[in-house]
Design an enzyme around this catalytic site. Structure first.
Site, PDB file in Angstrom:
ATOM      1  N   GLU A   1       0.807  -1.215   0.000  1.00 24.88           N
ATOM      2  CA  GLU A   1       0.000   0.000   0.000  1.00 24.88           C
ATOM      3  C   GLU A   1       0.845   1.274   0.000  1.00 24.88           C
ATOM      4  OE1 GLU A   1      -2.882  -0.450   3.175  1.00 24.88           O
ATOM      5  OE2 GLU A   1      -4.146  -1.691   1.889  1.00 24.88           O
TER       6      GLU A   1
ATOM      7  N   TYR B   1     -13.954  -6.860  -4.486  1.00 29.50           N
ATOM      8  CA  TYR B   1     -15.116  -6.419  -3.715  1.00 29.50           C
ATOM      9  C   TYR B   1     -16.345  -6.227  -4.601  1.00 29.50           C
ATOM     10  CZ  TYR B   1     -11.656  -5.631  -0.066  1.00 29.50           C
ATOM     11  OH  TYR B   1     -10.655  -5.797   0.851  1.00 29.50           O
TER      12      TYR B   1
ATOM     13  N   VAL C   1      -3.560 -11.451   1.555  1.00 33.09           N
ATOM     14  CA  VAL C   1      -3.015 -12.746   1.148  1.00 33.09           C
ATOM     15  C   VAL C   1      -1.679 -12.451   0.471  1.00 33.09           C
ATOM     16  CG1 VAL C   1      -3.335 -14.746  -0.363  1.00 33.09           C
ATOM     17  CG2 VAL C   1      -5.289 -13.792   0.856  1.00 33.09           C
TER      18      VAL C   1
ATOM     19  N   GLY D   1      -4.859 -15.455  -6.171  1.00 34.11           N
ATOM     20  CA  GLY D   1      -5.435 -16.111  -7.336  1.00 34.11           C
ATOM     21  C   GLY D   1      -5.774 -17.577  -7.118  1.00 34.11           C
TER      22      GLY D   1
ATOM     23  N   GLU E   1     -10.414  -4.537   9.390  1.00 33.76           N
ATOM     24  CA  GLU E   1      -9.250  -3.643   9.464  1.00 33.76           C
ATOM     25  C   GLU E   1      -8.207  -4.000   8.425  1.00 33.76           C
ATOM     26  OE1 GLU E   1      -6.542  -0.741  10.512  1.00 33.76           O
ATOM     27  OE2 GLU E   1      -8.659  -0.872  10.979  1.00 33.76           O
TER      28      GLU E   1
ATOM     29  N   GLY F   1      -8.317 -15.653  -0.668  1.00 36.44           N
ATOM     30  CA  GLY F   1      -8.971 -14.399  -0.299  1.00 36.44           C
ATOM     31  C   GLY F   1     -10.475 -14.573  -0.193  1.00 36.44           C
TER      32      GLY F   1
ATOM     33  N   ASN G   1      -6.213   0.648  -5.897  1.00 37.23           N
ATOM     34  CA  ASN G   1      -6.027  -0.797  -5.752  1.00 37.23           C
ATOM     35  C   ASN G   1      -7.100  -1.551  -6.560  1.00 37.23           C
ATOM     36  OD1 ASN G   1      -5.537  -3.427  -4.961  1.00 37.23           O
ATOM     37  ND2 ASN G   1      -5.353  -2.932  -2.785  1.00 37.23           N
ATOM     38  N   GLU G   2      -6.916  -1.566  -7.883  1.00 40.30           N
ATOM     39  CA  GLU G   2      -7.907  -2.165  -8.768  1.00 40.30           C
ATOM     40  C   GLU G   2      -8.162  -3.647  -8.505  1.00 40.30           C
ATOM     41  OE1 GLU G   2      -7.964  -1.231 -12.939  1.00 40.30           O
ATOM     42  OE2 GLU G   2      -6.932   0.672 -12.544  1.00 40.30           O
ATOM     43  N   PRO G   3      -7.122  -4.464  -8.214  1.00 38.63           N
ATOM     44  CA  PRO G   3      -7.428  -5.868  -7.921  1.00 38.63           C
ATOM     45  C   PRO G   3      -8.374  -6.020  -6.728  1.00 38.63           C
ATOM     46  CG  PRO G   3      -5.089  -5.617  -8.358  1.00 38.63           C
ATOM     47  CD  PRO G   3      -5.671  -4.233  -8.272  1.00 38.63           C
TER      48      PRO G   3
END
Length: 155
Positions: free
Chosen positions: A27, A131, A87, A93, A83, A97, A124-126
């Site tokens: 991040e 989500y 992974v 993949g 919070e 997750g 954070n596109e992945p």
């Protein structure tokens, strides 16, 4: 590959903290992790625990975790706050997750919460794509605000 999904125990804190640091690097904010192992252990397993986590193990090594606490909203009531959810890169993949996230959803349901919430970085596109598979509402317009320990002590 021997997968085990379970509730975290105190002995897992060292590995969880390693993964927290990996997440912070991902991040782009490794300098923001200031918690000590002792603080993490006390907050999760001391006299007044405030968090709970699930870990995903492969062949005995923790490769992912989902850490949450109870949040109260005057608008929504009791909600589960996720919070951290992480992974390791080499294990992504493979469905770990989804297993962890589904377990957290089940926990929120079992505890009778009015929902759950979490944050995701806008770049954070992945994670956003993950989500979106759950039809999660990703809000815009709220800005994070905080005071550090040093700031608190300055008042």
């Amino acid at each position: 590959m021997n997968l085990n999904l379970r509730v975290a125990v105190k002995d897992d804190c060292r590995r969880i903290l390693e993964l927290v640091n990996e997440l912070a690097i991902y991040e782009r904010a490794p300098q923001e992790v200031t918690i000590t192992l002792q603080e993490l252990e006390e907050a999760g397993f001391g006299a007044k625990p405030v968090w709970k986590a699930y870990v995903a193990e492969i062949d005995g090594l923790i490769v992912g975790f989902a850490l949450y606490y109870i949040r109260f909203s005057t608008w929504k009531g009791c909600r589960l706050y996720l919070e951290d959810f992480y992974v390791t890169e080499t294990m992504r993949g493979r469905g770990l997750g989804k297993l962890l996230f589904d377990r957290i959803v089940q926990e929120a349901q079992a505890l009778g919460f009015n929902g759950m919430s979490w944050q995701v970085l806008d770049w954070n596109e992945p994670a956003i794509n993950f989500y979106n598979k759950y039809n999660a509402a990703i809000e815009a317009g709220w800005l994070n605000a905080s005071l550090s320990k040093e700031q608190l002590l300055s008042f």
